[in-house]
Scaffold this motif. Structure first.
Motif, PDB file in Angstrom:
ATOM      1  N   ALA A  31       0.856  -1.185   0.000  1.00 39.21           N
ATOM      2  CA  ALA A  31       0.000   0.000   0.000  1.00 39.21           C
ATOM      3  C   ALA A  31       0.891   1.232   0.000  1.00 39.21           C
ATOM      4  N   ARG A  32       0.812   1.995  -1.045  1.00 40.18           N
ATOM      5  CA  ARG A  32       1.611   3.205  -1.146  1.00 40.18           C
ATOM      6  C   ARG A  32       1.051   4.271  -0.221  1.00 40.18           C
ATOM      7  N   ALA A  33       1.934   4.939   0.484  1.00 40.73           N
ATOM      8  CA  ALA A  33       1.526   6.024   1.368  1.00 40.73           C
ATOM      9  C   ALA A  33       1.044   7.199   0.521  1.00 40.73           C
ATOM     10  N   PRO A  34      -0.011   7.888   0.966  1.00 46.64           N
ATOM     11  CA  PRO A  34      -0.493   9.034   0.187  1.00 46.64           C
ATOM     12  C   PRO A  34       0.562  10.137   0.169  1.00 46.64           C
ATOM     13  N   GLU A  35       0.673  10.803  -0.975  1.00 47.15           N
ATOM     14  CA  GLU A  35       1.647  11.883  -1.111  1.00 47.15           C
ATOM     15  C   GLU A  35       1.168  13.096  -0.340  1.00 47.15           C
ATOM     16  N   ALA A  48       0.438  16.832   0.490  1.00 44.42           N
ATOM     17  CA  ALA A  48       0.031  17.936  -0.380  1.00 44.42           C
ATOM     18  C   ALA A  48       1.112  19.011  -0.455  1.00 44.42           C
ATOM     19  N   ASP A  49       1.786  19.323   0.663  1.00 45.71           N
ATOM     20  CA  ASP A  49       2.779  20.390   0.640  1.00 45.71           C
ATOM     21  C   ASP A  49       4.009  19.988  -0.174  1.00 45.71           C
ATOM     22  N   MET A  50       4.317  18.705  -0.274  1.00 43.48           N
ATOM     23  CA  MET A  50       5.461  18.257  -1.066  1.00 43.48           C
ATOM     24  C   MET A  50       5.160  18.364  -2.560  1.00 43.48           C
ATOM     25  N   SER A  51       3.947  18.016  -2.976  1.00 46.30           N
ATOM     26  CA  SER A  51       3.611  18.084  -4.397  1.00 46.30           C
ATOM     27  C   SER A  51       3.589  19.534  -4.882  1.00 46.30           C
ATOM     28  N   ALA A  52       3.184  20.463  -4.032  1.00 45.52           N
ATOM     29  CA  ALA A  52       3.143  21.870  -4.428  1.00 45.52           C
ATOM     30  C   ALA A  52       4.551  22.409  -4.633  1.00 45.52           C
ATOM     31  N   SER A  53       5.503  22.027  -3.781  1.00 48.69           N
ATOM     32  CA  SER A  53       6.862  22.533  -3.932  1.00 48.69           C
ATOM     33  C   SER A  53       7.547  21.930  -5.152  1.00 48.69           C
ATOM     34  N   LYS A  54       7.204  20.700  -5.522  1.00 48.37           N
ATOM     35  CA  LYS A  54       7.785  20.085  -6.720  1.00 48.37           C
ATOM     36  C   LYS A  54       7.327  20.822  -7.977  1.00 48.37           C
TER      37      LYS A  54
END
Length: 72
Positions: free
Chosen positions: A43-47, A49-55
């Motif tokens: 089961a993949r851990a959910p990404e 939100a603050d990490m996806s915005a900085s990417k």
């Protein structure tokens, strides 16, 4: 698949210690797999939100670091 092998050997009456030795895995792993009625699932851990915005803002590269160029 280790789960199926562990379950089959356990059903044949092989001890958990012997199963671990035969398969080269930890005895605690054997105990966990033997007790489980279904194979383990990844089961993949959910990404976050603050990490996806900085990417997206940085274009996928690390912020504050200069690009590296290779000279041959």
């Amino acid at each position: 698949m280790e789960w199926a092998q562990v379950r089959a050997l356990a059903a044949d009456g092989v001890s958990q210690r012997e199963i671990a030795a035969r398969l080269g895995i930890n005895r605690r792993t054997v105990a966990r797999l033997a007790a489980s009625s279904e194979p383990p699932r990844y089961a993949r851990a959910p990404e976050r939100a603050d990490m996806s915005a900085s990417k997206e803002q940085s274009g996928g590269s690390s912020q504050g670091q200069a690009p590296v160029s290779l000279v041959t």
